[in-house]
Design a protein around this motif. Structure first.
Motif, mmCIF file in Angstrom:
data_model
loop_
_atom_site.group_PDB
_atom_site.id
_atom_site.type_symbol
_atom_site.label_atom_id
_atom_site.label_comp_id
_atom_site.label_asym_id
_atom_site.label_seq_id
_atom_site.Cartn_x
_atom_site.Cartn_y
_atom_site.Cartn_z
ATOM 1 N N ASP A 1 6.442 2.268 8.801
ATOM 2 C CA ASP A 1 5.053 2.131 8.372
ATOM 3 C C ASP A 1 4.260 3.420 8.600
ATOM 4 O O ASP A 1 4.492 4.140 9.581
ATOM 5 N N ASN A 2 3.305 3.658 7.718
ATOM 6 C CA ASN A 2 2.318 4.744 7.856
ATOM 7 C C ASN A 2 2.912 6.145 7.839
ATOM 8 O O ASN A 2 2.291 7.083 8.326
ATOM 9 N N THR A 3 4.084 6.288 7.286
ATOM 10 C CA THR A 3 4.756 7.586 7.259
ATOM 11 C C THR A 3 4.565 8.247 5.904
ATOM 12 O O THR A 3 4.492 7.583 4.876
ATOM 13 N N THR A 4 4.482 9.577 5.917
ATOM 14 C CA THR A 4 4.421 10.372 4.692
ATOM 15 C C THR A 4 5.667 11.236 4.622
ATOM 16 O O THR A 4 6.028 11.902 5.602
ATOM 17 N N ASN B 1 0.804 -1.228 0.000
ATOM 18 C CA ASN B 1 0.000 0.000 0.000
ATOM 19 C C ASN B 1 0.836 1.277 0.000
ATOM 20 O O ASN B 1 0.528 2.239 0.700
ATOM 21 N N CYS B 2 1.892 1.279 -0.806
ATOM 22 C CA CYS B 2 2.776 2.448 -0.869
ATOM 23 C C CYS B 2 2.540 3.226 -2.157
ATOM 24 O O CYS B 2 2.179 2.660 -3.187
ATOM 25 N N ALA C 1 8.118 5.170 12.052
ATOM 26 C CA ALA C 1 6.731 4.946 11.654
ATOM 27 C C ALA C 1 5.826 6.078 12.145
ATOM 28 O O ALA C 1 6.166 6.793 13.092
ATOM 29 N N ASN C 2 4.696 6.219 11.472
ATOM 30 C CA ASN C 2 3.596 7.078 11.930
ATOM 31 C C ASN C 2 3.958 8.544 12.073
ATOM 32 O O ASN C 2 3.696 9.166 13.103
ATOM 33 N N ASN D 1 5.079 -0.386 5.213
ATOM 34 C CA ASN D 1 3.734 -0.438 4.653
ATOM 35 C C ASN D 1 3.036 0.915 4.771
ATOM 36 O O ASN D 1 3.302 1.678 5.709
ATOM 37 N N ASN D 2 2.132 1.195 3.839
ATOM 38 C CA ASN D 2 1.270 2.383 3.888
ATOM 39 C C ASN D 2 2.059 3.690 3.880
ATOM 40 O O ASN D 2 1.689 4.654 4.543
ATOM 41 N N VAL D 3 3.131 3.716 3.125
ATOM 42 C CA VAL D 3 4.003 4.896 3.058
ATOM 43 C C VAL D 3 3.719 5.664 1.776
ATOM 44 O O VAL D 3 3.524 5.080 0.712
ATOM 45 N N TRP D 4 3.708 6.980 1.886
ATOM 46 C CA TRP D 4 3.560 7.860 0.725
ATOM 47 C C TRP D 4 4.822 8.703 0.633
ATOM 48 O O TRP D 4 5.190 9.384 1.587
#
Length: 193
Positions: free
Chosen positions: A162-165, A100-101, A178-179, A144-147
């Motif tokens: 994970d989850n970092t922009t 999910n990147c 992360a986050n 995961n879930n990185v933009w």
């Protein structure tokens, strides 16, 4: 005795003009050329080319052409990822991207480096196919879930949690946890998410 590829992946200094490395480098360039000139609606052809180019890839991967790599085989991408046009992944070491990147256009990942001291850097020059500077590498890991915002540059040895922009135009020289939201040159944490 280690091969040059084994030295490269171990983060040691290596000879980039090694015949085995150059053979894969040229093969990757042929695959990139086909990929970058393929009809964007020919999903079967694009998928087949990516299967030959990348070390591994998950389901629902979209890469917009043009896309550029060194070897390709050291790139591992998870499920449900989108990589926009003009991205450059110099995979002289492992580049691992989670699920999910998303990558904006012109993102560059450099899993390779040279000494900053010119005397040391130039001491690595040798003959062979071409003359190279002294060169080494370090893996890049993206959770995961990185933009990653457009125009960002991620340097060798960096891990992004994970989850970092990462904000557009950032230069990521050190690992980011992360986050969080991180931006700038050098990239720094602005806030937790």
């Amino acid at each position: 005795m280690k091969t040059e590829k084994e030295k490269m992946l171990a983060g040691e200094y290596y000879d980039a003009s090694d015949e085995t490395l150059m053979t894969r480098w040229h093969f990757a360039k042929k695959l990139m050329k086909e990929f970058n000139h393929a009809d964007s609606t020919d999903n079967r052809k694009l998928n087949n080319l990516l299967n030959m180019l990348l070390g591994s890839k998950g389901e629902n991967l979209w890469i917009s052409a043009p896309f550029f790599v060194d070897y390709g085989e050291n790139i591992h991408i998870g499920n449900n990822c989108e990589i926009n046009m003009n991205c450059v992944f110099l995979d002289c070491n492992k580049i691992t991207i989670g699920d999910n990147c998303g990558f904006g256009p012109n993102v560059q990942i450099y899993a390779v480096s040279h000494p900053v001291d010119p005397v040391e850097r130039l001491a690595g020059q040798r003959g062979g196919v071409f003359s190279t500077w002294k060169i080494n590498s370090a893996p890049v890991t993206i959770g995961n879930n990185v933009w990653i915002g457009g125009g960002s540059v991620i340097m060798a040895g960096v891990t992004i949690g994970d989850n970092t922009t990462i904000g557009a135009g950032s230069v990521v020289t050190k690992s980011i946890p992360a986050n969080c939201l991180a931006v700038g040159n050098p990239c720094k944490i602005v806030r937790e998410l």
